[in-house]
Design a protein around this motif. Structure first.
Motif, short mmCIF file in Angstrom:
data_model
loop_
_atom_site.label_atom_id
_atom_site.label_comp_id
_atom_site.label_asym_id
_atom_site.label_seq_id
_atom_site.Cartn_x
_atom_site.Cartn_y
_atom_site.Cartn_z
N ASP A 278 39.80 39.62 38.16
CA ASP A 278 40.07 40.66 39.14
C ASP A 278 38.77 41.33 39.57
O ASP A 278 37.93 41.69 38.74
CB ASP A 278 41.02 41.69 38.52
CG ASP A 278 41.25 42.89 39.43
OD1 ASP A 278 41.49 42.67 40.63
OD2 ASP A 278 41.15 44.02 38.95
N GLY A 279 38.60 41.52 40.90
CA GLY A 279 37.35 42.06 41.43
C GLY A 279 37.05 43.46 40.94
O GLY A 279 35.90 43.78 40.62
N ALA A 280 38.06 44.32 40.87
CA ALA A 280 37.82 45.70 40.44
C ALA A 280 37.37 45.74 38.99
O ALA A 280 36.44 46.49 38.63
CB ALA A 280 39.08 46.53 40.64
N ARG A 281 38.00 44.96 38.13
CA ARG A 281 37.61 44.95 36.70
C ARG A 281 36.21 44.38 36.53
O ARG A 281 35.42 44.88 35.71
CB ARG A 281 38.63 44.15 35.89
CG ARG A 281 40.01 44.77 35.87
CD ARG A 281 40.99 44.02 34.98
NE ARG A 281 42.32 44.57 35.11
CZ ARG A 281 42.74 45.67 34.48
NH1 ARG A 281 41.91 46.32 33.68
NH2 ARG A 281 43.96 46.12 34.65
N TYR A 383 35.08 54.47 40.74
CA TYR A 383 35.94 53.98 41.82
C TYR A 383 36.62 52.67 41.42
O TYR A 383 37.83 52.49 41.62
CB TYR A 383 35.14 53.76 43.10
CG TYR A 383 35.92 53.05 44.17
CD1 TYR A 383 36.93 53.70 44.87
CD2 TYR A 383 35.66 51.71 44.48
CE1 TYR A 383 37.67 53.05 45.84
CE2 TYR A 383 36.39 51.05 45.45
CZ TYR A 383 37.40 51.72 46.12
OH TYR A 383 38.14 51.06 47.08
N ALA A 384 35.84 51.76 40.84
CA ALA A 384 36.40 50.47 40.44
C ALA A 384 37.47 50.64 39.35
O ALA A 384 38.50 49.96 39.37
CB ALA A 384 35.28 49.56 39.93
N ARG A 385 37.22 51.57 38.43
CA ARG A 385 38.21 51.81 37.38
C ARG A 385 39.51 52.34 37.97
O ARG A 385 40.61 51.94 37.55
CB ARG A 385 37.64 52.80 36.36
CG ARG A 385 38.53 53.01 35.15
CD ARG A 385 37.86 53.91 34.13
NE ARG A 385 38.74 54.14 32.99
CZ ARG A 385 38.43 54.92 31.97
NH1 ARG A 385 37.26 55.56 31.95
NH2 ARG A 385 39.28 55.08 30.98
N CYS A 388 41.46 49.58 39.63
CA CYS A 388 42.15 48.65 38.71
C CYS A 388 43.63 48.98 38.61
O CYS A 388 44.46 48.08 38.42
CB CYS A 388 41.52 48.72 37.33
SG CYS A 388 39.88 47.99 37.21
N ARG A 389 43.99 50.24 38.74
CA ARG A 389 45.38 50.64 38.62
C ARG A 389 46.23 50.16 39.79
O ARG A 389 47.45 50.11 39.68
CB ARG A 389 45.48 52.16 38.51
CG ARG A 389 44.64 52.76 37.38
CD ARG A 389 44.97 54.24 37.18
NE ARG A 389 44.02 54.86 36.27
CZ ARG A 389 43.07 55.69 36.63
NH1 ARG A 389 42.94 56.03 37.91
NH2 ARG A 389 42.26 56.22 35.75
N ALA A 390 45.57 49.83 40.90
CA ALA A 390 46.32 49.39 42.09
C ALA A 390 46.64 47.90 42.05
O ALA A 390 47.28 47.39 42.96
CB ALA A 390 45.51 49.71 43.35
N GLY A 391 46.19 47.20 41.01
CA GLY A 391 46.46 45.78 40.89
C GLY A 391 45.34 44.93 41.41
O GLY A 391 44.40 45.42 42.04
#
Length: 393
Positions: A278-281, A383-385, A388-391
């Motif tokens: 996942d890009g955000a993680r 911001y990235a963390r 992560c909650r948005a999927g």
């Protein structure tokens, strides 16, 4: 397609030639770190001011005409370096950089979607990735050009030093204006030339976007990321000169070239990793590493600090496109307006580079300036963390 792909190379040359100019003008005009940082301030102010006009031009005139306008501004700004060097005026140089950046705002706004529409829809991602691969190559070429033709281990002051910029910018102007002439004479697919007319969302959409906290957080993250990237590359030559006694500006510029090559490598490896993670993680991890590396550069200095600063380029590689994608997620008809505001967020390159120069002057050491990128990467990590909650993207 070949002519359009070349645009990505050309604006890469212009963007990173600034990093050489900062080091050069600091010696030529006997500037402080804060004053030399105004190179990036003038440059990225041009992006900020012309992102929305460029989006409007693309809708009213079509992508091809917008690109040609951008090339004419780009080439005209490069030609302004000749009278600026003759008048020995730092302010004139800053005006020339502002004009160049205004042209690049037109290019970047129009070239990406133009590549996407020039062929079958199913191949648009492949075409765009191919075109974007030439941008870091242009960045490397820009630094190499500057290191060879502008920098020397004993830079001249006054007229002799200012004259060193004439040849490279004259070459750039001739290439860019020639590219515009060839584009104007070349038949493009109708999708690249047709005008759509100014649509409602390009005006009304901005108010709606300001009321979306998740989107505005993405704009803020992009502001701080670009500030960190531009700031680190802008002062890398300066940092190397301070960290390694005896190293010249020309040798230090080759370290900047190495950083850009590492950045390009990170782009390819990051793209492969994004296919599995996942890009955000992944961005949380990369931002965390860069916080540590920036703090090491601020605290350790010497070869260790310099190496840490160079390595940050690898972990910066995925941040801009990942923040871009996360910010635009779910915008629907507001996507075009949203994209132009994210382009405007690169004003962070102007504001935070200037802040780094000011901190360096106040502290009396360039190492202190690296606390600013550490803070910037912390904002990106937060911001990235949250994203992560948005999927997964």
């Amino acid at each position: 397609m070949v002519l359009t792909t070349g645009l990505f190379f050309l604006w890469g040359v212009a963007n990173n030639l600034n990093d050489v100019l900062i080091a050069h003008f600091r010696h030529v005009f006997s500037l402080s770190d804060f004053q030399s940082g105004l190179v990036q301030s003038a440059f990225y102010l041009g992006y900020f001011c012309f992102a929305i006009p460029a989006a409007l031009a693309a809708e009213r005139l079509g992508y091809k005409a917008t690109v040609i306008m951008g090339l004419l501004l780009f080439g005209g700004g490069a030609l302004l370096f000749l009278p600026a060097s003759m008048q020995l005026s730092y302010g004139f140089f800053l005006v020339a950089l502002f004009v160049i950046a205004s042209g690049l705002a037109f290019l970047e706004t129009a070239a990406n979607p133009m590549v996407a529409v020039m062929g079958p829809a199913e191949g648009s991602a492949q075409r765009l990735n191919l075109a974007q691969a030439f941008n870091p190559l242009g960045s490397i070429a820009g630094v190499a050009l500057g290191a060879t033709l502008i920098l020397s281990d004993a830079p001249g002051q006054g007229a002799a030093g200012a004259a060193a910029v004439r040849l490279p910018y004259l070459v750039i102007a001739l290439v860019v204006l020639g590219w515009a002439a060839v584009l104007a004479c070349t038949r493009f697919p109708r999708a690249a030339t047709q005008a759509e007319g100014v649509s409602g969302p390009i005006f009304a959409g901005y108010g709606a976007l300001l009321r979306r906290p998740r989107y505005m957080a993405g704009v803020a993250a992009q502001f701080f990321y670009v500030g960190a990237q531009v700031g680190i590359w802008s002062y890398l030559i300066r940092y190397a000169e301070a960290a390694v006694p005896g190293i010249g500006a020309q040798q230090a510029a080759w370290l900047l070239t190495l950083s850009l090559a590492i950045f390009m490598l990170g782009r390819f490896i990051g793209t492969a990793l994004l296919a599995r993670f996942d890009g955000a993680r992944l961005m949380v991890l990369f931002a965390g590493v860069n916080i540590a590396l920036s703090l090491l550069a601020a605290m350790a200095g010497g070869v260790i600090g310099l190496a840490a600063l160079v390595i940050t380029s690898f972990f910066m590689s995925i941040m801009y496109p990942t923040i871009f994608i996360l910010s635009l997620r779910g915008l629907g008809p507001l996507t075009k307006a949203g994209a132009s505001m994210i382009v405007m967020a690169i004003i962070g390159g102007a504001v935070l580079t200037m802040a780094m120069g000011l901190l360096s002057d106040l502290a009396g050491t360039i190492r202190a300036a690296m606390l600013v990128p550490a803070l910037c990467f912390a904002v990106v990590a937060l911001y990235a963390r949250a994203a992560c909650r948005a999927g997964p993207i």
